[in-house]
Enzyme design. Structure first.
Site, PDB file in Angstrom:
ATOM      1  CG  LEU A   1      43.058-112.161 -84.727  1.00 54.72           C
ATOM      2  CD1 LEU A   1      42.551-110.843 -84.135  1.00 54.72           C
ATOM      3  CD2 LEU A   1      43.463-111.971 -86.188  1.00 54.72           C
ATOM      4  CB  SER A   2      49.435-113.229 -84.129  1.00 50.47           C
ATOM      5  OG  SER A   2      50.680-113.277 -83.465  1.00 50.47           O
TER       6      SER A   2
ATOM      7  CB  SER B   1      44.105-122.269 -89.027  1.00 48.80           C
ATOM      8  OG  SER B   1      43.748-122.246 -87.671  1.00 48.80           O
TER       9      SER B   1
ATOM     10  CB  SER C   1      43.935-114.971 -79.982  1.00 48.64           C
ATOM     11  OG  SER C   1      44.416-116.152 -80.602  1.00 48.64           O
ATOM     12  N   GLY C   2      46.242-116.074 -77.640  1.00 50.42           N
ATOM     13  CA  GLY C   2      46.467-117.019 -76.532  1.00 50.42           C
ATOM     14  C   GLY C   2      46.578-118.477 -76.946  1.00 50.42           C
TER      15      GLY C   2
HETATM   16  S1  ADX Z   1      49.027-119.627 -90.293  1.00 53.91           S
HETATM   17  O1  ADX Z   1      48.307-118.423 -90.742  1.00 53.91           O
HETATM   18  O2  ADX Z   1      49.720-120.302 -91.392  1.00 53.91           O
HETATM   19  O3  ADX Z   1      48.152-120.558 -89.538  1.00 53.91           O
HETATM   20  P1  ADX Z   1      50.925-119.900 -88.169  1.00 53.91           P
HETATM   21  O4  ADX Z   1      50.060-120.100 -86.986  1.00 53.91           O
HETATM   22  O5  ADX Z   1      51.594-121.102 -88.772  1.00 53.91           O
HETATM   23  O6  ADX Z   1      50.122-119.070 -89.286  1.00 53.91           O
HETATM   24  O7  ADX Z   1      52.101-118.894 -87.801  1.00 53.91           O
HETATM   25  C1  ADX Z   1      51.769-117.697 -87.162  1.00 53.91           C
HETATM   26  C2  ADX Z   1      52.946-117.151 -86.376  1.00 53.91           C
HETATM   27  O8  ADX Z   1      53.968-116.737 -87.262  1.00 53.91           O
HETATM   28  C3  ADX Z   1      52.505-115.926 -85.589  1.00 53.91           C
HETATM   29  O9  ADX Z   1      52.199-116.255 -84.254  1.00 53.91           O
HETATM   30  C4  ADX Z   1      53.705-115.019 -85.664  1.00 53.91           C
HETATM   31  O10 ADX Z   1      54.552-115.290 -84.565  1.00 53.91           O
HETATM   32  C5  ADX Z   1      54.435-115.432 -86.905  1.00 53.91           C
HETATM   33  N1  ADX Z   1      54.255-114.593 -88.107  1.00 53.91           N
HETATM   34  C6  ADX Z   1      55.266-114.131 -88.879  1.00 53.91           C
HETATM   35  N2  ADX Z   1      54.791-113.460 -89.946  1.00 53.91           N
HETATM   36  C7  ADX Z   1      53.428-113.495 -89.863  1.00 53.91           C
HETATM   37  C8  ADX Z   1      52.376-112.979 -90.700  1.00 53.91           C
HETATM   38  N3  ADX Z   1      52.624-112.312 -91.820  1.00 53.91           N
HETATM   39  N4  ADX Z   1      51.084-113.197 -90.316  1.00 53.91           N
HETATM   40  C9  ADX Z   1      50.839-113.879 -89.189  1.00 53.91           C
HETATM   41  N5  ADX Z   1      51.783-114.395 -88.361  1.00 53.91           N
HETATM   42  C10 ADX Z   1      53.087-114.220 -88.704  1.00 53.91           C
END
Ligand code: ADX
Length: 215
Positions: free
Chosen positions: A52-53, A125, A55-56
């Site tokens: 998750l965002s 991801s 999570s480190g």
């Molecule tokens: S992923 O889901 O496509 O793998 P990715 O890792 O590139 O996401 O980007 C995530 C980062 O974008 C998060 O750490 C956060 O800072 C930012 N972010 C902005 N909007 C979102 C959203 N709707 N969901 C998750 N992360 C978001």
């Protein structure tokens, strides 16, 4: 076919799936994966951090990169927020855009691995299928999936970028863990509970794991 040629073929992908034009063909190089492994004194891999965002992922990625470089290993971090400033600036957070985000990043990781470098990726991801696609693109023998398993409560308590607060207030649609799903890996190579482990301990665990597998 020589052994060297067989090695070169291992990283080539002449059978690549659908392309827009049929009038393209795979161009072979003369330098093999073994040549590059000798040059860099390492067998490259992609350490794929998922979680998750908050999570480190980014913090662990930059620490691991520094430790690998200090140990003499060529390495590069691909980070979600950074890649979305450039290569993937056209992508948002719908399932389709996340899928394309992960596909492109996996292709870049594969190229870096082919070039002889270690790669550490830091992307939420969230979809299993997309991570499996990444594993196929990079190559299963090079792909190390690492699940940072801090749960939503722990990540939301930290909220380093204030994004969970915004998401709860309805200001960020499709926010992972709040209004969009996260599918935990079923069989990651390694799981680190970053909800409880310190950054220092998490990096040490990961460095030891990668050292044992690849260096
Ligand atoms: S992923 O889901 O496509 O793998 P990715 O890792 O590139 O996401 O980007 C995530 C980062 O974008 C998060 O750490 C956060 O800072 C930012 N972010 C902005 N909007 C979102 C959203 N709707 N969901 C998750 N992360 C978001």
């Amino acid at each position: 076919m020589t052994i060297a040629r067989a090695q070169a073929d291992r990283v080539a992908r002449p059978e690549a799936e659908t392309t827009v034009s049929r009038d393209i063909s795979w161009q072979r190089g003369k330098v093999t994966a073994d040549d590059r492994a000798r040059l860099f004194r390492q067998r490259p891999a992609t350490v794929w951090l998922t979680g998750l965002s908050g999570s480190g992922k980014s913090a662990i990625a930059v620490e691991l990169e520094q430790r690998l470089i200090e140990a003499g290993h060529a390495c590069f971090v691909l980070d979600g927020d950074n890649v979305r400033h450039g290569l993937n600036r056209d992508l948002g957070f719908s399932p389709t855009d996340r899928k394309e985000n992960i596909r492109r990043v996996a292709e870049v990781a594969k190229l870096f691995n082919d070039a002889g470098l270690f790669v550490v990726t830091a992307f939420i991801s969230p979809y299993r299928e997309d991570r499996e696609t990444a594993r196929e693109i990079v190559g299963p023998d090079r792909f190390i999936e690492v699940y940072l398993s801090a749960d939503v409560e722990a990540c939301e308590r930290r909220d380093p970028k204030g994004l969970y607060a915004k998401a709860r207030a309805g200001q960020i649609p499709e926010f992972t863990g709040i209004s969009a799903p996260y599918e935990p890996p079923l069989a990651p190579e390694l799981t680190i509970d970053t909800g409880t482990a310190s950054l220092h301990d998490s990096v040490a665990t990961l460095f030891d794991f990668v050292s044992g597998r690849r260096l």
